[in-house]
Design a protein around this motif. Sequence first.
Motif, PDB file in Angstrom:
ATOM      1  N   UNK A   1       0.841  -1.262  -0.100  1.00  0.00           N
ATOM      2  CA  UNK A   1      -0.031  -0.040  -0.241  1.00  0.00           C
ATOM      3  C   UNK A   1       0.819   1.218  -0.048  1.00  0.00           C
ATOM      4  N   UNK A   2       2.166   0.979   0.160  1.00  0.00           N
ATOM      5  CA  UNK A   2       3.214   2.150   0.024  1.00  0.00           C
ATOM      6  C   UNK A   2       3.311   2.845   1.378  1.00  0.00           C
ATOM      7  N   UNK A   3       3.185   2.114   2.249  1.00  0.00           N
ATOM      8  CA  UNK A   3       3.853   2.435   3.635  1.00  0.00           C
ATOM      9  C   UNK A   3       4.809   1.542   4.263  1.00  0.00           C
ATOM     10  N   UNK A   4       5.451   1.720   5.098  1.00  0.00           N
ATOM     11  CA  UNK A   4       6.540   0.917   5.568  1.00  0.00           C
ATOM     12  C   UNK A   4       6.300   0.763   7.093  1.00  0.00           C
ATOM     13  N   UNK A   5       6.730  -0.797   7.566  1.00  0.00           N
ATOM     14  CA  UNK A   5       6.904  -0.909   9.005  1.00  0.00           C
ATOM     15  C   UNK A   5       8.266  -0.774   9.328  1.00  0.00           C
ATOM     16  N   UNK A   6       8.613  -1.012  10.525  1.00  0.00           N
ATOM     17  CA  UNK A   6      10.016  -0.663  10.941  1.00  0.00           C
ATOM     18  C   UNK A   6      11.311  -1.406  10.140  1.00  0.00           C
ATOM     19  N   UNK A   7      11.012  -2.631   9.739  1.00  0.00           N
ATOM     20  CA  UNK A   7      11.984  -3.517   9.147  1.00  0.00           C
ATOM     21  C   UNK A   7      12.098  -2.989   7.926  1.00  0.00           C
ATOM     22  N   UNK A   8      10.901  -2.735   7.010  1.00  0.00           N
ATOM     23  CA  UNK A   8      11.103  -2.129   5.789  1.00  0.00           C
ATOM     24  C   UNK A   8      11.918  -0.815   5.529  1.00  0.00           C
ATOM     25  N   UNK A   9      11.550   0.224   6.395  1.00  0.00           N
ATOM     26  CA  UNK A   9      12.156   1.376   6.579  1.00  0.00           C
ATOM     27  C   UNK A   9      13.613   1.302   6.590  1.00  0.00           C
ATOM     28  N   UNK A  10      13.875   0.683   7.574  1.00  0.00           N
ATOM     29  CA  UNK A  10      15.262   0.243   7.757  1.00  0.00           C
ATOM     30  C   UNK A  10      15.996  -0.329   6.864  1.00  0.00           C
ATOM     31  N   UNK A  11      15.448  -1.027   5.949  1.00  0.00           N
ATOM     32  CA  UNK A  11      16.163  -1.722   4.978  1.00  0.00           C
ATOM     33  C   UNK A  11      16.228  -0.758   3.805  1.00  0.00           C
ATOM     34  N   UNK A  12      15.362   0.176   3.671  1.00  0.00           N
ATOM     35  CA  UNK A  12      15.347   1.187   2.624  1.00  0.00           C
ATOM     36  C   UNK A  12      16.670   2.060   2.983  1.00  0.00           C
ATOM     37  N   UNK A  13      16.867   2.372   4.152  1.00  0.00           N
ATOM     38  CA  UNK A  13      17.822   3.424   4.476  1.00  0.00           C
ATOM     39  C   UNK A  13      19.307   3.007   4.432  1.00  0.00           C
ATOM     40  N   UNK A  14      19.425   1.614   4.128  1.00  0.00           N
ATOM     41  CA  UNK A  14      20.532   1.360   4.260  1.00  0.00           C
ATOM     42  C   UNK A  14      21.636   1.365   3.437  1.00  0.00           C
ATOM     43  N   UNK A  15      21.127   1.827   2.045  1.00  0.00           N
ATOM     44  CA  UNK A  15      21.948   2.122   0.809  1.00  0.00           C
ATOM     45  C   UNK A  15      22.405   3.577   0.842  1.00  0.00           C
ATOM     46  N   UNK A  16      22.121   4.335   1.773  1.00  0.00           N
ATOM     47  CA  UNK A  16      22.693   5.670   1.568  1.00  0.00           C
ATOM     48  C   UNK A  16      23.393   6.107   2.632  1.00  0.00           C
ATOM     49  N   UNK A  17      24.364   5.462   3.239  1.00  0.00           N
ATOM     50  CA  UNK A  17      25.305   5.485   4.204  1.00  0.00           C
ATOM     51  C   UNK A  17      26.193   6.647   3.804  1.00  0.00           C
ATOM     52  N   UNK A  18      26.621   6.741   2.409  1.00  0.00           N
ATOM     53  CA  UNK A  18      27.792   7.601   1.838  1.00  0.00           C
ATOM     54  C   UNK A  18      27.285   9.153   2.017  1.00  0.00           C
ATOM     55  N   UNK A  19      25.983   9.310   2.235  1.00  0.00           N
ATOM     56  CA  UNK A  19      25.207  10.584   2.167  1.00  0.00           C
ATOM     57  C   UNK A  19      25.213  11.145   3.551  1.00  0.00           C
ATOM     58  N   UNK A  20      25.228  10.235   4.453  1.00  0.00           N
ATOM     59  CA  UNK A  20      25.564  10.892   5.989  1.00  0.00           C
ATOM     60  C   UNK A  20      26.764  11.477   6.393  1.00  0.00           C
ATOM     61  N   UNK A  21      26.958  12.786   6.649  1.00  0.00           N
ATOM     62  CA  UNK A  21      27.962  13.384   6.978  1.00  0.00           C
ATOM     63  C   UNK A  21      27.800  14.633   7.952  1.00  0.00           C
ATOM     64  N   UNK A  22      28.763  15.222   8.302  1.00  0.00           N
ATOM     65  CA  UNK A  22      28.535  16.426   9.146  1.00  0.00           C
ATOM     66  C   UNK A  22      27.701  17.612   8.407  1.00  0.00           C
ATOM     67  N   UNK A  23      27.445  17.638   7.182  1.00  0.00           N
ATOM     68  CA  UNK A  23      26.462  18.607   6.833  1.00  0.00           C
ATOM     69  C   UNK A  23      25.082  18.043   6.452  1.00  0.00           C
ATOM     70  N   UNK A  24      24.874  16.796   6.327  1.00  0.00           N
ATOM     71  CA  UNK A  24      23.585  16.216   5.867  1.00  0.00           C
ATOM     72  C   UNK A  24      23.382  14.974   6.608  1.00  0.00           C
TER      73      UNK A  24
END
Length: 414
Positions: A225-248
């Motif tokens: 339906x296009x919404x996420x539980x905790x497990x799905x939201x965590x899994x989606x976020x995993x690929x973005x580690x390189x964008x986490x930094x002191x300015x973002x």
Amino acid sequence: MRRLTRLAVCAGLLAACSTPSPPSQQQQLPPLGWNSWNSGIPLTEQMVHETIDAMVSSGMRDAGYRYVNLDAGWAAPTRADDGSLRADPDRFPHGIAALARYAHDRGMLLGIYHSPFNQGCGQDPRIGGAGHEQADAKTFAGWGVDYLKYDWCRAEADHDEQVRYFTVMRDALRDSGRHIVYSINPNSSGDPVAGLEYDWSHIADVTRDAVDLVPAWGDTALWQEGVAGVVQAFAEAGSLAARSNSAHVNDPDMLVVGIGWKQFANGHPTMVLGAPRADLTDTEQRAHFSLWAMLAAPLLAGNDIRDMTDQTRDILTNREVIAVDQDPLMVQGQPLSSDGRVLIKRLAGGAVAVALFNQSAEVQTVRTSLDAIGLDGHARATVRDLWQHTDTTSTGTIERQVPGHGVVMLRVSP
């Protein structure tokens, strides 16, 4: 906000557009605070006053929660005669500037919600920010606003157009004369993965990278339906580690700790949520909070702070877990390639945060080693359990029994 529909990902590359400068010269740690959207409580001046007071009296402010963010529903449906935004006079009879002063006088900060278009996200399209960015940014600054959540809220999802509109508001905030944290949500569009597909770290301080989070553990029907539980939201976020930094800061959506399913569903009648579901257990809520800390995510509570249980307060104010989220390295935790149940996050000073994550319903034994978590060459380490608040010593191996749908969260110091 609720995304509109799941369509094909639009084409386009951020690199094809001009690369703007970083959004702020300040160190950008994950914001800690509260947002009105998930609470389902009618948004009024009195409710916000009571929430600010409760955040102070409960110890949340002293644990680091400073932002009180008004989501959709604060504004009057039309602009004033001079074209400026104004608060809903019935809900906020004294206006937003008075509310900001109330927050500031108590050591808190005030955030506000806006959109270029307001098509389907809870505010009148007549007050959309498109074409009014400079005036609206100066209005927010004049009111003493400290945080802006800028939500796309339009079915069209042309990437270049999103870049233009989000950049114009960013520049307007910079020109406003006040430092205002800039948080964008490109996902509330026909492209539900815009926050994943494109790198927004040069435009915003904080970027939503997942669909809306609901208070559920993991549910395929909800995901469809296009919404996420905790497990799905965590899994989606995993690929973005390189964008986490002191300015973002990467944002997998606001916390659902302390929010029951019935409360959430009643507060969001337009969301397609299907049959009632069981509330998250205390174990699942601790796991959720731990995972968001490992992601260096914003910790924005959405429960009714005025009436939370002791268990909810204890989860939200666990300062040892909060310290992992607020670590100045701003490294996003990642699973080990050898065992995805073991998540590691480097911390300032040489320690490593380790989350042993059990997605299954049954108890599991999870083990790792000092070498595996990046402390190779160290014969001994102190292992601090951040939920039990106990210390042990490891001479090479770390092993714990992890409850079903649970996380054992550790700080390992050589």
